[in-house]
Enzyme design. Structure first.
Site, PDB file in Angstrom:
ATOM      1  N   TRP A   1       0.835  -1.207   0.000  1.00 25.97           N
ATOM      2  CA  TRP A   1       0.000   0.000   0.000  1.00 25.97           C
ATOM      3  C   TRP A   1       0.865   1.250   0.000  1.00 25.97           C
ATOM      4  CZ3 TRP A   1      -4.169  -1.215  -2.024  1.00 25.97           C
ATOM      5  CH2 TRP A   1      -4.933  -2.316  -1.638  1.00 25.97           C
TER       6      TRP A   1
ATOM      7  N   ASP B   1      -1.821   6.412   6.429  1.00 23.98           N
ATOM      8  CA  ASP B   1      -2.902   5.538   5.977  1.00 23.98           C
ATOM      9  C   ASP B   1      -3.215   4.593   7.141  1.00 23.98           C
ATOM     10  OD1 ASP B   1      -4.533   3.611   4.885  1.00 23.98           O
ATOM     11  OD2 ASP B   1      -3.219   3.113   3.198  1.00 23.98           O
TER      12      ASP B   1
ATOM     13  N   LYS C   1     -12.599  -1.753   6.693  1.00 21.90           N
ATOM     14  CA  LYS C   1     -11.890  -2.662   7.600  1.00 21.90           C
ATOM     15  C   LYS C   1     -12.469  -2.567   9.020  1.00 21.90           C
ATOM     16  CE  LYS C   1      -9.195  -3.264   4.024  1.00 21.90           C
ATOM     17  NZ  LYS C   1      -7.920  -2.706   3.628  1.00 21.90           N
TER      18      LYS C   1
HETATM   19  C1  PLP Z   1      -7.434  -2.089   2.271  1.00 24.67           C
HETATM   20  C2  PLP Z   1      -6.390  -1.055   2.290  1.00 24.67           C
HETATM   21  C3  PLP Z   1      -6.282  -0.102   1.257  1.00 24.67           C
HETATM   22  C4  PLP Z   1      -7.149  -0.128   0.020  1.00 24.67           C
HETATM   23  O1  PLP Z   1      -8.427   0.319   0.269  1.00 24.67           O
HETATM   24  P1  PLP Z   1      -9.425   0.629  -0.965  1.00 24.67           P
HETATM   25  O2  PLP Z   1     -10.600   1.246  -0.259  1.00 24.67           O
HETATM   26  O3  PLP Z   1      -9.720  -0.663  -1.623  1.00 24.67           O
HETATM   27  O4  PLP Z   1      -8.769   1.576  -1.873  1.00 24.67           O
HETATM   28  C5  PLP Z   1      -5.315   0.872   1.384  1.00 24.67           C
HETATM   29  N1  PLP Z   1      -4.503   0.922   2.454  1.00 24.67           N
HETATM   30  C6  PLP Z   1      -4.564   0.021   3.445  1.00 24.67           C
HETATM   31  C7  PLP Z   1      -3.643   0.111   4.612  1.00 24.67           C
HETATM   32  C8  PLP Z   1      -5.509  -1.001   3.388  1.00 24.67           C
HETATM   33  O5  PLP Z   1      -5.590  -1.906   4.380  1.00 24.67           O
END
Ligand code: PLP
Length: 362
Positions: A104, A174, A198
């Site tokens: 990511w 993030d 999540k």
């Molecule tokens: C799941 C995840 C993403 C991607 O999320 P999307 O909503 O599918 O773009 C980005 N960063 C982290 C840390 C993630 O766990």
């Protein structure tokens, strides 16, 4: 009705009580004779929902007054573009500094490189991201517009236990796979963002928490609906937002408060993760893939001594109502995602199953 334990990384399980509540009021929200997904995003009823979401986030996340809360389109990855568009121009060098702790972060860095100079200052790629790399923040160029980290690495099962002090350079994180799973000090960050799917609600929307002095620096070519200032000025309602996702998040936040808030859920998350890690560490058959000092309490990654048994492991697990334990292809093996909504009983069921699998197949 038999509900499985869902260990999927995302979209992930939500608290059953939340979905029951949504189901209960789905056809007739607050006696309006209409569903929450049928009413205007400008109605007083929706206004109440989004205001409630704001105040619950502020309370549970201890978000200071000088931070704004935005609900933005496109999930977490859209922020990989929005962040450079809004922030790269903060300083004339148009520089951004990234710590690469997994896929990511790599993706976010590649996207930012379209708009400015990306410096990947530290990386743990040489050990397949099994840890957070050492990084001496003295090497951070103060002319960087921002420094960027992924606080919890969903694929690899690692997390930053302590966050780097980047002084005057805004730290962007993030937190998609851990926001509101542990206490943090928001004032350490310039921007925190998280896709909802999540820990917070349904997929497709992201939460952005931004220090107000960072709101007004977007590149002129920034698309209107990626400009944080537009979201801030119009309370995230410049266009028709995903009202259902915001509503669902408000229910998740109510649930989290009922659980005792973030401090309490963090204690519970620590107990859940320890239960699984303790078993893995004692086992001769299972082994953790993340460095023990860097382990996540949200995503537990592990291997089997004989990975040829993985497909049997997953198949038998499913028969025992333990769903989506397959690891990400970047790591292989298995992964148990145990977000806020996963009860201790799910972790216990997992460990009981793993113990039995080891006894009979190991
Ligand atoms: C799941 C995840 C993403 C991607 O999320 P999307 O909503 O599918 O773009 C980005 N960063 C982290 C840390 C993630 O766990």
């Amino acid at each position: 009705m038999n509900r499985i334990f869902n260990f999927g990384a995302g979209p992930a399980m939500l608290p059953t009580a939340v979905m029951e509540k949504a189901q209960q009021e789905f056809l007739n929200y607050k006696n309006m004779g209409a569903s929450v997904i049928e009413i205007s995003h400008r109605s007083p009823e929706f206004d109440e929902i989004i205001n409630h979401c704001d105040s619950m986030l502020r309370e549970l996340g201890k978000i200071p007054d000088n931070y704004k809360i935005l609900y933005v389109h496109g999930g977490a990855q859209m922020q990989f573009s929005a962040i450079p568009l809004n922030l790269i121009n903060l300083k004339p060098a148009r520089k951004a500094t990234f710590v690469l702790t997994g896929n990511w972060a790599v993706k976010a860095s590649k996207e930012a490189a379209r708009y400015g100079n990306c410096i990947n200052i530290a990386s743990s790629e040489d050990t397949n991201f099994d840890r957070i790399p050492e990084w001496d923040t003295a090497t951070l160029d103060p002319e960087s517009s921002y420094a960027y980290i992924t606080s919890n690495n969903t694929l690899y099962g690692t997390r930053w236990h302590n966050f780097p002090d980047t002084h005057d350079v805004p730290l962007v994180a993030d937190m998609t796979s851990e926001f509101l799973s542990r206490e943090i000090d928001v004032s350490q960050f310039g921007i925190i963002f998280a896709g909802l799917q999540k820990n917070l609600g349904p997929a497709g929307l992201a939460l952005v928490i931004i220090r107000e002095d960072l709101l007004n620096h977007a590149l002129p070519e920034t698309p209107m609906l990626l400009n944080y200032k537009v979201y801030e000025e119009q309370h995230s309602l410049a266009n028709t937002n995903n009202t259902f996702a915001i509503y669902m998040m408000s229910l998740v936040l109510d649930w989290l408060k009922e659980q005792g808030g973030v401090k309490k859920i963090e204690e519970n998350n620590n107990l859940k993760a320890s239960h699984v890690y303790d078993f893995i560490d004692k086992s001769d058959f299972f082994s953790g893939t993340a460095h023990p000092d860097h382990r996540s309490i949200m995503n537990v990654t592990f291997n089997l001594a004989d990975n040829d048994l993985l497909s049997d492991f997953l198949k038998n697990a499913l028969e025992a109502d333990l769903y989506a334990l397959k690891g990400h292809r970047a790591v292989g093996g298995a992964r148990a995602s145990i977000y806020n909504a996963m009860p201790m009983s799910g972790c216990e069921a997992l460990v009981d199953f793993m113990r039995e699998f080891e006894r009979t197949q190991g």
